[in-house]
Design a protein around this motif. Sequence first.
Motif, PDB file in Angstrom:
ATOM      1  N   SER A  36       0.809  -1.217   0.000  1.00 15.90           N
ATOM      2  CA  SER A  36       0.000   0.000   0.000  1.00 15.90           C
ATOM      3  C   SER A  36       0.851   1.279   0.000  1.00 15.90           C
ATOM      4  CB  SER A  36      -0.913   0.024   1.228  1.00 15.90           C
ATOM      5  OG  SER A  36      -0.129   0.174   2.404  1.00 15.90           O
ATOM      6  N   GLY A  37       2.122   1.154   0.420  1.00 16.08           N
ATOM      7  CA  GLY A  37       2.968   2.330   0.564  1.00 16.08           C
ATOM      8  C   GLY A  37       2.771   3.020   1.906  1.00 16.08           C
ATOM      9  N   TYR A  38       1.669   2.716   2.585  1.00 13.77           N
ATOM     10  CA  TYR A  38       1.357   3.360   3.858  1.00 13.77           C
ATOM     11  C   TYR A  38       2.184   2.778   5.009  1.00 13.77           C
ATOM     12  CZ  TYR A  38      -1.423   5.170   7.728  1.00 13.77           C
ATOM     13  OH  TYR A  38      -1.825   5.798   8.869  1.00 13.77           O
ATOM     14  N   TYR A  39       2.534   1.486   4.928  1.00 15.79           N
ATOM     15  CA  TYR A  39       3.251   0.822   6.013  1.00 15.79           C
ATOM     16  C   TYR A  39       4.718   0.563   5.683  1.00 15.79           C
ATOM     17  CZ  TYR A  39      -1.344   0.073   8.026  1.00 15.79           C
ATOM     18  OH  TYR A  39      -2.585   0.264   8.552  1.00 15.79           O
ATOM     19  N   ASP A  40       5.308   1.325   4.751  1.00 12.25           N
ATOM     20  CA  ASP A  40       6.744   1.211   4.500  1.00 12.25           C
ATOM     21  C   ASP A  40       7.476   1.427   5.821  1.00 12.25           C
ATOM     22  OD1 ASP A  40       5.945   0.987   1.910  1.00 12.25           O
ATOM     23  OD2 ASP A  40       6.904   2.816   1.206  1.00 12.25           O
ATOM     24  N   SER A  41       8.580   0.720   6.027  1.00 12.21           N
ATOM     25  CA  SER A  41       9.171   0.732   7.352  1.00 12.21           C
ATOM     26  C   SER A  41      10.650   0.366   7.311  1.00 12.21           C
ATOM     27  CB  SER A  41       8.433  -0.281   8.232  1.00 12.21           C
ATOM     28  OG  SER A  41       8.987  -0.353   9.510  1.00 12.21           O
ATOM     29  N   ASP A  42      11.360   0.742   8.355  1.00  9.71           N
ATOM     30  CA  ASP A  42      12.695   0.212   8.587  1.00  9.71           C
ATOM     31  C   ASP A  42      12.530  -1.191   9.154  1.00  9.71           C
ATOM     32  OD1 ASP A  42      14.112   2.472   7.787  1.00  9.71           O
ATOM     33  OD2 ASP A  42      13.890   3.403   9.752  1.00  9.71           O
ATOM     34  N   TYR A  43      13.446  -2.078   8.809  1.00  9.42           N
ATOM     35  CA  TYR A  43      13.391  -3.454   9.290  1.00  9.42           C
ATOM     36  C   TYR A  43      14.733  -3.819   9.904  1.00  9.42           C
ATOM     37  CZ  TYR A  43      13.624  -8.533   9.210  1.00  9.42           C
ATOM     38  OH  TYR A  43      13.787  -9.839   9.571  1.00  9.42           O
ATOM     39  N   THR A  44      14.696  -4.460  11.057  1.00 11.44           N
ATOM     40  CA  THR A  44      15.889  -5.031  11.662  1.00 11.44           C
ATOM     41  C   THR A  44      15.513  -6.396  12.212  1.00 11.44           C
ATOM     42  OG1 THR A  44      16.764  -2.872  12.259  1.00 11.44           O
ATOM     43  CG2 THR A  44      17.651  -4.764  13.433  1.00 11.44           C
ATOM     44  N   GLY A  45      16.217  -7.412  11.758  1.00 15.25           N
ATOM     45  CA  GLY A  45      16.010  -8.768  12.249  1.00 15.25           C
ATOM     46  C   GLY A  45      17.312  -9.306  12.797  1.00 15.25           C
ATOM     47  N   SER A  46      17.290  -9.757  14.040  1.00 17.56           N
ATOM     48  CA  SER A  46      18.478 -10.302  14.690  1.00 17.56           C
ATOM     49  C   SER A  46      18.189 -11.728  15.123  1.00 17.56           C
ATOM     50  CB  SER A  46      18.850  -9.492  15.921  1.00 17.56           C
ATOM     51  OG  SER A  46      19.123  -8.173  15.577  1.00 17.56           O
ATOM     52  N   GLY A  47      19.229 -12.527  15.134  1.00 14.14           N
ATOM     53  CA  GLY A  47      19.062 -13.902  15.591  1.00 14.14           C
ATOM     54  C   GLY A  47      20.293 -14.398  16.313  1.00 14.14           C
TER      55      GLY A  47
END
Length: 147
Positions: A127-138
Amino acid sequence: FSFGVDVRYPVYQYFYAGLIGRYSEYSYYGYNYSLAMDYEAFASFTEIAGLIGVWYPLGVLQPYAGFGLAYIAGYGEYLDDYGDVLDSCDWSGLPFGFEVGIDYQFSGKFFAGVRYSRFSGYITSDSGYYDSDYTGSGLMVRFGMVF
């Protein structure tokens, strides 16, 4: 909640190529100011990462460090207090990352180890409305067999 698969292949004496596949689920609570209401959000992400790094044996210990690029795809739902879906979206992106860790080789072909990986980047929504930075750690504890 997260689980995954991790594969390594030696490329040259101290270098390796790797592949990580990981699936994760998240849930959290928030407040939507435009609707003036609380909401609960659920999201799931599938991540496939290619890595290249250095793996240097020091006796039975094998420390390593590497960098990589991942493709991530995700889905999320936002629910009101009654469990009704307020909105949903799909995400995708190409985060960059790194990993560090150490393995201990014992009994010839068996090993145990620990690894920390972290991938960060910008992900876009359909939608373009929920564009976001992402960080995934494991943080992974590894047991396996050397081929």
